[in-house]
Scaffold this motif. Structure first.
Motif, PDB file in Angstrom:
ATOM      1  N   ILE A 246     -26.416  55.716  27.910  1.00 18.54           N
ATOM      2  CA  ILE A 246     -27.055  55.551  26.603  1.00 18.54           C
ATOM      3  C   ILE A 246     -26.051  55.945  25.512  1.00 18.54           C
ATOM      4  CG2 ILE A 246     -28.913  56.292  25.073  1.00 18.54           C
ATOM      5  CD1 ILE A 246     -30.609  56.831  27.538  1.00 18.54           C
ATOM      6  N   PRO A 247     -25.587  54.981  24.710  1.00 14.87           N
ATOM      7  CA  PRO A 247     -24.662  55.307  23.612  1.00 14.87           C
ATOM      8  C   PRO A 247     -25.419  55.719  22.351  1.00 14.87           C
ATOM      9  CG  PRO A 247     -24.943  52.946  23.744  1.00 14.87           C
ATOM     10  CD  PRO A 247     -25.803  53.527  24.838  1.00 14.87           C
ATOM     11  N   TYR A 248     -24.734  56.459  21.495  1.00 13.25           N
ATOM     12  CA  TYR A 248     -25.293  56.758  20.168  1.00 13.25           C
ATOM     13  C   TYR A 248     -24.156  56.797  19.157  1.00 13.25           C
ATOM     14  CZ  TYR A 248     -23.621  61.595  20.746  1.00 13.25           C
ATOM     15  OH  TYR A 248     -22.838  62.706  20.931  1.00 13.25           O
ATOM     16  N   LYS A 249     -24.513  56.707  17.898  1.00 13.46           N
ATOM     17  CA  LYS A 249     -23.537  56.821  16.813  1.00 13.46           C
ATOM     18  C   LYS A 249     -24.173  57.598  15.664  1.00 13.46           C
ATOM     19  CE  LYS A 249     -24.746  52.218  15.064  1.00 13.46           C
ATOM     20  NZ  LYS A 249     -24.201  50.870  14.746  1.00 13.46           N
ATOM     21  N   ALA A 250     -23.401  57.887  14.659  1.00 11.54           N
ATOM     22  CA  ALA A 250     -23.892  58.693  13.540  1.00 11.54           C
ATOM     23  C   ALA A 250     -25.150  58.078  12.930  1.00 11.54           C
ATOM     24  CB  ALA A 250     -22.817  58.832  12.473  1.00 11.54           C
ATOM     25  N   HIS A 251     -26.118  58.915  12.643  1.00  6.61           N
ATOM     26  CA  HIS A 251     -27.360  58.459  12.013  1.00  6.61           C
ATOM     27  C   HIS A 251     -27.057  57.924  10.609  1.00  6.61           C
ATOM     28  CE1 HIS A 251     -31.506  58.356  10.676  1.00  6.61           C
ATOM     29  NE2 HIS A 251     -31.896  58.729  11.887  1.00  6.61           N
ATOM     30  N   LEU A 262     -31.357  61.436   5.460  1.00  6.35           N
ATOM     31  CA  LEU A 262     -31.367  60.470   6.551  1.00  6.35           C
ATOM     32  C   LEU A 262     -32.093  59.220   6.085  1.00  6.35           C
ATOM     33  CD1 LEU A 262     -32.336  62.633   9.673  1.00  6.35           C
ATOM     34  CD2 LEU A 262     -30.054  62.166   8.747  1.00  6.35           C
ATOM     35  N   ARG A 263     -31.518  58.079   6.391  1.00  3.27           N
ATOM     36  CA  ARG A 263     -32.172  56.808   6.066  1.00  3.27           C
ATOM     37  C   ARG A 263     -33.038  56.381   7.249  1.00  3.27           C
ATOM     38  NH1 ARG A 263     -27.107  53.665   3.117  1.00  3.27           N
ATOM     39  NH2 ARG A 263     -27.690  54.247   0.975  1.00  3.27           N
ATOM     40  N   LEU A 264     -34.317  56.200   6.979  1.00  2.62           N
ATOM     41  CA  LEU A 264     -35.282  55.760   7.991  1.00  2.62           C
ATOM     42  C   LEU A 264     -35.822  54.385   7.579  1.00  2.62           C
ATOM     43  CD1 LEU A 264     -37.287  59.094   8.499  1.00  2.62           C
ATOM     44  CD2 LEU A 264     -35.116  58.396   9.514  1.00  2.62           C
ATOM     45  N   PRO A 265     -36.459  53.680   8.496  1.00  3.41           N
ATOM     46  CA  PRO A 265     -36.996  52.352   8.150  1.00  3.41           C
ATOM     47  C   PRO A 265     -37.947  52.368   6.963  1.00  3.41           C
ATOM     48  CG  PRO A 265     -37.004  52.660  10.513  1.00  3.41           C
ATOM     49  CD  PRO A 265     -36.628  53.989   9.928  1.00  3.41           C
ATOM     50  N   ASP A 266     -38.661  53.489   6.771  1.00  2.00           N
ATOM     51  CA  ASP A 266     -39.658  53.537   5.697  1.00  2.00           C
ATOM     52  C   ASP A 266     -39.285  54.510   4.583  1.00  2.00           C
ATOM     53  OD1 ASP A 266     -39.881  55.746   7.266  1.00  2.00           O
ATOM     54  OD2 ASP A 266     -42.076  55.727   7.396  1.00  2.00           O
ATOM     55  N   ARG A 291     -35.235  60.730  25.743  1.00  2.00           N
ATOM     56  CA  ARG A 291     -35.206  60.577  27.197  1.00  2.00           C
ATOM     57  C   ARG A 291     -36.217  61.485  27.880  1.00  2.00           C
ATOM     58  NH1 ARG A 291     -33.779  56.227  30.005  1.00  2.00           N
ATOM     59  NH2 ARG A 291     -33.050  56.744  32.102  1.00  2.00           N
ATOM     60  N   ILE A 292     -36.637  62.553  27.210  1.00  2.00           N
ATOM     61  CA  ILE A 292     -37.627  63.466  27.809  1.00  2.00           C
ATOM     62  C   ILE A 292     -38.975  63.379  27.073  1.00  2.00           C
ATOM     63  CG2 ILE A 292     -35.942  65.021  28.833  1.00  2.00           C
ATOM     64  CD1 ILE A 292     -36.338  66.908  26.468  1.00  2.00           C
ATOM     65  N   GLY A 293     -39.181  62.262  26.374  1.00  2.23           N
ATOM     66  CA  GLY A 293     -40.510  61.965  25.870  1.00  2.23           C
ATOM     67  C   GLY A 293     -40.833  62.426  24.473  1.00  2.23           C
ATOM     68  N   VAL A 294     -39.848  62.827  23.697  1.00  2.00           N
ATOM     69  CA  VAL A 294     -40.092  63.238  22.309  1.00  2.00           C
ATOM     70  C   VAL A 294     -40.019  62.004  21.420  1.00  2.00           C
ATOM     71  CG1 VAL A 294     -39.271  64.657  20.382  1.00  2.00           C
ATOM     72  CG2 VAL A 294     -39.155  65.533  22.733  1.00  2.00           C
ATOM     73  N   THR A 295     -41.025  61.788  20.598  1.00  4.68           N
ATOM     74  CA  THR A 295     -41.080  60.600  19.753  1.00  4.68           C
ATOM     75  C   THR A 295     -40.221  60.766  18.498  1.00  4.68           C
ATOM     76  OG1 THR A 295     -42.957  61.355  18.432  1.00  4.68           O
ATOM     77  CG2 THR A 295     -43.453  60.209  20.515  1.00  4.68           C
ATOM     78  N   ASP A 296     -39.900  59.651  17.857  1.00  5.43           N
ATOM     79  CA  ASP A 296     -39.147  59.711  16.604  1.00  5.43           C
ATOM     80  C   ASP A 296     -39.917  60.474  15.534  1.00  5.43           C
ATOM     81  OD1 ASP A 296     -37.023  58.314  17.649  1.00  5.43           O
ATOM     82  OD2 ASP A 296     -37.603  56.376  16.792  1.00  5.43           O
ATOM     83  N   ASP A 297     -41.221  60.277  15.474  1.00  8.56           N
ATOM     84  CA  ASP A 297     -42.026  61.001  14.479  1.00  8.56           C
ATOM     85  C   ASP A 297     -41.920  62.508  14.689  1.00  8.56           C
ATOM     86  OD1 ASP A 297     -42.820  58.680  13.272  1.00  8.56           O
ATOM     87  OD2 ASP A 297     -44.797  58.600  14.246  1.00  8.56           O
ATOM     88  N   GLN A 298     -42.001  62.944  15.933  1.00  8.56           N
ATOM     89  CA  GLN A 298     -41.869  64.370  16.231  1.00  8.56           C
ATOM     90  C   GLN A 298     -40.478  64.874  15.858  1.00  8.56           C
ATOM     91  OE1 GLN A 298     -42.968  63.990  20.418  1.00  8.56           O
ATOM     92  NE2 GLN A 298     -44.753  65.295  20.086  1.00  8.56           N
TER      93      GLN A 298
END
Length: 456
Positions: A246-251, A262-266, A291-298
């Protein structure tokens, strides 16, 4: 903890993790003793408060007898340590602290957060978010984290978050510590050559992270920063059967008036941490948590209250014109990331950056060239070297000319005396200036509180 009480002796109990683990096991009901050849704060006071500080510094074989169930060996102790030799003679079980952490977490989901830089901050973010949403978890982290009393917790929790260090395990085991944990999820934030004393070439160093990735068992996960060439090369470019990458890059983010959003969709949310490297760390932690079940909202609800790990761009003090930071930065990649972050956050403020060269790598003439151009983001570049540090490590002292050549900066100011450094900083006019003090040491005992009071 569910296991029966044991008699456990710590050789080199004064270390950051060692004293925290000793306190953890003492509170769990084990009978703990320990030794070390020198004690520093805060471990000295913490051990004393619990009655775990030995009466005398130094090693004493008489502390070891057959009534001990276990000896936990710290990295600081040498192979000829008299207490270790006595334990081996008596046939007492000896484990390094990584081996003990694994033994204590065999039945847990093990998440190992590794990388040359960023691993402490990523570990801290994961811990902060899990605590915020009420998840039960154990942990081991190399710095003090706000909201957590200690650096080690071992309980009956189903998951453990481990900061994975690539340095040697102990005098008996030259493998990196992170190879002992048998991870279910591992992350690599980035790879930049460090620990020149044990990894004399870049290939030697990079190979340790390749060993970590190769040790991934089936159904495990590797999370990596795709903006880091070496991490990508090791993880993305090599196929490992039944291992998920799983890759990631700067938010995505924006900086306005010294504040990062942080820029979010909304929309946007304000966060306390800043700097491009921290935006990478934030995304890496988010990938682990997903990966361990934490949502973006949380995640986003929790991240707005995260203030960073101890001595990672930690604010010592501030007023309307000046902010003073302390940071553990000492390796080239960390120096570059920290000074870049502060300058980008406050582009109109003059930045005074003070770096203590304290480690074997940073004081070594064969390694110092790795710092080329890493100090360019500061308006004033100061280096402090305690003359005793190089002498104790058997190294030739670096001169101002050496440093100016290595850093590719002609105006570097070198101090070898703490009082002279203090006077220099005291004489500054601090209007519209920031100060960053970067060290894994103490600048020879520089009184940071007095300095802060004077500046602010």
């Amino acid at each position: 903890m569910t296991q029966n009480s044991q008699r456990i002796h710590f050789i080199a109990i004064g270390g950051s993790i060692m004293h925290s683990l000793a306190m953890c096991l003492n509170k769990a009901g084990h009978k703990v003793s320990g030794s070390d050849d020198h004690f520093y704060e805060p471990s000295k006071s913490k051990l004393k408060e619990l009655g775990l500080l030995p009466e005398n510094e130094g090693w004493d074989a008489s502390r070891i007898d057959s009534s001990l169930d276990l000896v936990i060996l710290g990295m600081h102790a040498k192979a000829n340590n008299p207490e270790l030799l006595k334990a081996q003679e008596l046939g007492i079980k000896v484990l390094s602290f990584p081996e003990y952490i694994y033994e204590a977490s065999k039945n847990k989901q093990r998440i190992v957060i590794a990388g040359s830089h960023g691993k402490t901050s990523m570990t801290a973010i994961v811990m902060h978010v899990l605590k915020d949403i009420g998840r039960d978890f154990d942990y081991m982290v190399g710095a003090q984290i706000k909201g957590f009393d200690e650096q080690v917790k071992l309980s009956d929790a189903p998951i453990i978050i481990i900061e994975g260090d690539e340095y040697l395990t102990s005098a008996l085991d030259p493998r990196p510590k992170f190879l002992h944990y048998d991870h279910h999820i591992a992350s690599v934030s980035g790879i930049a050559w460090d620990h020149f004393n044990v990894f004399p070439t870049l290939d030697d160093y990079v190979n340790q992270f390749e060993l970590l990735a190769d040790s991934s068992s089936k159904a495990s996960t590797l999370i990596y920063c795709e903006e880091d060439n070496l991490a990508s090369m090791i993880i993305a470019e090599k196929e490992r059967p039944d291992v998920t990458n799983i890759p990631y890059k700067a938010h995505e983010h924006v900086v306005r008036d010294g504040i990062t959003y942080l820029r979010l969709p909304d929309g946007e949310i304000k966060v306390e941490i800043f700097g491009y490297h921290n935006m990478q760390n934030l995304s890496g932690a988010q990938a682990i948590l997903k990966r361990i079940g934490v949502t973006d909202d949380q995640f986003y609800k929790a991240i707005v209250t995260f203030k960073g790990a101890g001595k990672r761009m930690e604010i010592l003090g501030k007023n309307n014109n000046t902010t003073i930071y302390t940071d553990f930065a000492h390796a080239p990649s960390k120096l570059l990331a920290t000074t870049s972050a502060i300058k980008n956050q406050f582009p109109n403020r003059y930045l005074v950056a003070c770096l203590e060269l304290h480690t074997f790598s940073s004081l070594n003439k064969d390694f110092i060239e790795q710092y080329q151009n890493t100090f360019n983001n500061s308006d004033e570049a100061i280096i402090y070297i305690n003359p005793e540090a190089a002498k104790q490590k058997g190294l030739e002292a670096l001169t101002e000319a050496d440093l100016r050549t290595a850093f590719n900066r002609k105006d570097i100011i070198l101090f070898n005396d703490t009082a002279e450094l203090n006077d220099h900083l005291m004489q500054h006019s601090w209007a519209n200036k920031n100060l960053i003090l970067m060290s894994s040491g103490s600048f020879g005992g520089l009184n940071l509180e007095a300095l802060k009071q004077h500046i602010l």
